[in-house]
Design a protein around this motif. Sequence first.
Motif, PDB file in Angstrom:
ATOM      1  N   ARG A  99       0.826  -1.106  -0.120  1.00  0.00           N
ATOM      2  CA  ARG A  99       0.109  -0.042  -0.064  1.00  0.00           C
ATOM      3  C   ARG A  99       0.813   1.216  -0.038  1.00  0.00           C
ATOM      4  N   ASP A 100       2.014   1.191   0.813  1.00  0.00           N
ATOM      5  CA  ASP A 100       2.670   2.447   1.099  1.00  0.00           C
ATOM      6  C   ASP A 100       3.448   2.702  -0.356  1.00  0.00           C
ATOM      7  N   GLU A 145      22.702  -5.202  -1.976  1.00  0.00           N
ATOM      8  CA  GLU A 145      21.877  -5.970  -0.934  1.00  0.00           C
ATOM      9  C   GLU A 145      21.820  -5.326   0.367  1.00  0.00           C
ATOM     10  N   LYS A 146      23.075  -5.045   0.710  1.00  0.00           N
ATOM     11  CA  LYS A 146      23.028  -4.225   2.088  1.00  0.00           C
ATOM     12  C   LYS A 146      22.528  -2.852   2.098  1.00  0.00           C
ATOM     13  N   HIS A 147      22.538  -2.227   0.963  1.00  0.00           N
ATOM     14  CA  HIS A 147      21.979  -0.918   0.536  1.00  0.00           C
ATOM     15  C   HIS A 147      20.259  -1.189   0.581  1.00  0.00           C
ATOM     16  N   ALA A 148      19.896  -2.294  -0.027  1.00  0.00           N
ATOM     17  CA  ALA A 148      18.334  -2.594   0.214  1.00  0.00           C
ATOM     18  C   ALA A 148      17.921  -2.903   1.348  1.00  0.00           C
ATOM     19  N   ASP A 149      18.606  -3.497   2.004  1.00  0.00           N
ATOM     20  CA  ASP A 149      18.325  -3.844   3.681  1.00  0.00           C
ATOM     21  C   ASP A 149      18.358  -2.478   4.420  1.00  0.00           C
ATOM     22  N   SER A 150      19.183  -1.754   4.191  1.00  0.00           N
ATOM     23  CA  SER A 150      19.163  -0.117   5.013  1.00  0.00           C
ATOM     24  C   SER A 150      17.988   0.388   4.586  1.00  0.00           C
ATOM     25  N   LEU A 151      17.606   0.445   3.529  1.00  0.00           N
ATOM     26  CA  LEU A 151      16.413   1.282   2.962  1.00  0.00           C
ATOM     27  C   LEU A 151      14.942   0.505   3.607  1.00  0.00           C
ATOM     28  N   LEU A 152      14.995  -0.576   3.551  1.00  0.00           N
ATOM     29  CA  LEU A 152      13.960  -1.482   4.051  1.00  0.00           C
ATOM     30  C   LEU A 152      13.813  -1.273   5.618  1.00  0.00           C
ATOM     31  N   THR A 153      14.812  -1.179   6.377  1.00  0.00           N
ATOM     32  CA  THR A 153      14.758  -0.770   7.695  1.00  0.00           C
ATOM     33  C   THR A 153      14.371   0.504   7.861  1.00  0.00           C
ATOM     34  N   SER A 154      14.799   1.708   7.189  1.00  0.00           N
ATOM     35  CA  SER A 154      14.169   2.870   7.268  1.00  0.00           C
ATOM     36  C   SER A 154      12.607   2.859   7.085  1.00  0.00           C
ATOM     37  N   ILE A 155      12.352   2.116   5.943  1.00  0.00           N
ATOM     38  CA  ILE A 155      10.861   2.329   5.723  1.00  0.00           C
ATOM     39  C   ILE A 155      10.016   1.533   6.953  1.00  0.00           C
ATOM     40  N   GLN A 179      10.609   1.143   9.908  1.00  0.00           N
ATOM     41  CA  GLN A 179      10.558   1.880  11.343  1.00  0.00           C
ATOM     42  C   GLN A 179       9.308   2.608  11.107  1.00  0.00           C
ATOM     43  N   ARG A 180       9.056   3.313  10.012  1.00  0.00           N
ATOM     44  CA  ARG A 180       7.770   3.927  10.009  1.00  0.00           C
ATOM     45  C   ARG A 180       6.437   3.210   9.887  1.00  0.00           C
ATOM     46  N   GLU A 181       6.809   2.205   9.045  1.00  0.00           N
ATOM     47  CA  GLU A 181       5.537   1.226   8.878  1.00  0.00           C
ATOM     48  C   GLU A 181       5.121   0.429   9.875  1.00  0.00           C
ATOM     49  N   ASN A 182       6.097  -0.008  10.625  1.00  0.00           N
ATOM     50  CA  ASN A 182       5.624  -0.598  11.770  1.00  0.00           C
ATOM     51  C   ASN A 182       5.027  -0.023  12.954  1.00  0.00           C
ATOM     52  N   THR A 183       5.343   1.402  13.031  1.00  0.00           N
ATOM     53  CA  THR A 183       4.749   2.394  13.852  1.00  0.00           C
ATOM     54  C   THR A 183       3.309   2.476  13.459  1.00  0.00           C
ATOM     55  N   GLU A 184       2.987   2.486  12.028  1.00  0.00           N
ATOM     56  CA  GLU A 184       1.739   2.714  11.665  1.00  0.00           C
ATOM     57  C   GLU A 184       0.859   1.510  11.758  1.00  0.00           C
ATOM     58  N   ALA A 185       1.409   0.448  11.714  1.00  0.00           N
ATOM     59  CA  ALA A 185       0.689  -0.882  11.866  1.00  0.00           C
ATOM     60  C   ALA A 185       0.379  -1.189  13.416  1.00  0.00           C
ATOM     61  N   ALA A 186       1.325  -0.709  14.181  1.00  0.00           N
ATOM     62  CA  ALA A 186       0.862  -0.586  15.428  1.00  0.00           C
ATOM     63  C   ALA A 186      -0.312   0.244  15.768  1.00  0.00           C
ATOM     64  N   ALA A 187      -0.451   1.461  15.068  1.00  0.00           N
ATOM     65  CA  ALA A 187      -1.361   2.202  15.501  1.00  0.00           C
ATOM     66  C   ALA A 187      -2.752   1.878  15.030  1.00  0.00           C
ATOM     67  N   GLY A 217      -3.026  -2.589   4.115  1.00  0.00           N
ATOM     68  CA  GLY A 217      -2.786  -1.539   4.782  1.00  0.00           C
ATOM     69  C   GLY A 217      -1.510  -1.772   5.250  1.00  0.00           C
ATOM     70  N   PRO A 218      -1.121  -1.205   6.377  1.00  0.00           N
ATOM     71  CA  PRO A 218       0.074  -0.974   7.162  1.00  0.00           C
ATOM     72  C   PRO A 218       0.535  -2.400   7.758  1.00  0.00           C
ATOM     73  N   VAL A 219      -0.498  -3.069   8.240  1.00  0.00           N
ATOM     74  CA  VAL A 219      -0.223  -4.494   8.920  1.00  0.00           C
ATOM     75  C   VAL A 219       0.293  -5.546   7.900  1.00  0.00           C
ATOM     76  N   ARG A 220      -0.178  -5.334   6.745  1.00  0.00           N
ATOM     77  CA  ARG A 220       0.151  -6.042   5.642  1.00  0.00           C
ATOM     78  C   ARG A 220       1.632  -5.663   5.077  1.00  0.00           C
ATOM     79  N   ASP A 221       1.768  -4.448   4.885  1.00  0.00           N
ATOM     80  CA  ASP A 221       2.915  -3.803   4.606  1.00  0.00           C
ATOM     81  C   ASP A 221       4.050  -3.992   5.456  1.00  0.00           C
ATOM     82  N   ALA A 222       3.939  -4.081   6.757  1.00  0.00           N
ATOM     83  CA  ALA A 222       4.786  -4.248   7.748  1.00  0.00           C
ATOM     84  C   ALA A 222       5.156  -5.841   7.718  1.00  0.00           C
ATOM     85  N   GLY A 223       4.450  -6.801   7.335  1.00  0.00           N
ATOM     86  CA  GLY A 223       4.713  -8.260   7.021  1.00  0.00           C
ATOM     87  C   GLY A 223       5.547  -8.539   5.765  1.00  0.00           C
ATOM     88  N   LEU A 224       5.130  -7.684   4.641  1.00  0.00           N
ATOM     89  CA  LEU A 224       5.832  -7.608   3.400  1.00  0.00           C
ATOM     90  C   LEU A 224       7.453  -7.053   3.619  1.00  0.00           C
TER      91      LEU A 224
END
Length: 170
Positions: free
Chosen positions: A42-43, A148-158, A160-168, A100-107
């Motif tokens: 979704r994001d 691959e390390k850069h991709a992982d870093s980018l996914l980590t930054s996304i 952090q925001r997406e997990n917070t949205e999923a929790a909310a 939604g954000p829960v699915r995105d967090a899982g993906l």
Amino acid sequence: MGLITPNEYEDLRSLYIGQLQYLLSTETQIVKGLASMIEHARDTQLKQAFQSHRQETEVQADRLRQMLMELTDDDDDKKDPITTALISSGTNIVSESSEGPVRDAGLLATAQKIEHYEIASYGSAREWARILGLSEHARLLEQTLSEEKHADSLLTSISQRENTEAAAAA
């Protein structure tokens, strides 16, 4: 030489070739898996990260094909069951969650599992190429490992925001 089977891992070179075949399978499966992840995310930033990584993955697969052709005159892959299982877990998340954000967090979690597997696999292959005196292979594998390390870093930054949205959303 062609496709390496488990009984053919007699030395580091044959093990290295087998690893390249598994990595090619991994990248090929990821290209297909990312298509589904792009469709179901979704994001907007997440979709864009998946699309960008899909293009990068296609280049990585081409690098692996080139390396295999140099070594074996064949660019066959060898089905990687670990990647199959990891992608399958992403498919399960899609079928077991609403958009939604829960699915995105899982993906995101699925994508990072795959990235971590790739980081470990490329790190081993790079080291084996170095030991075998395949300096150009080692350089290409290091390049992919950095991607691959850069991709992982980018996914980590996304995430952090997406997990917070999923929790909310709960």
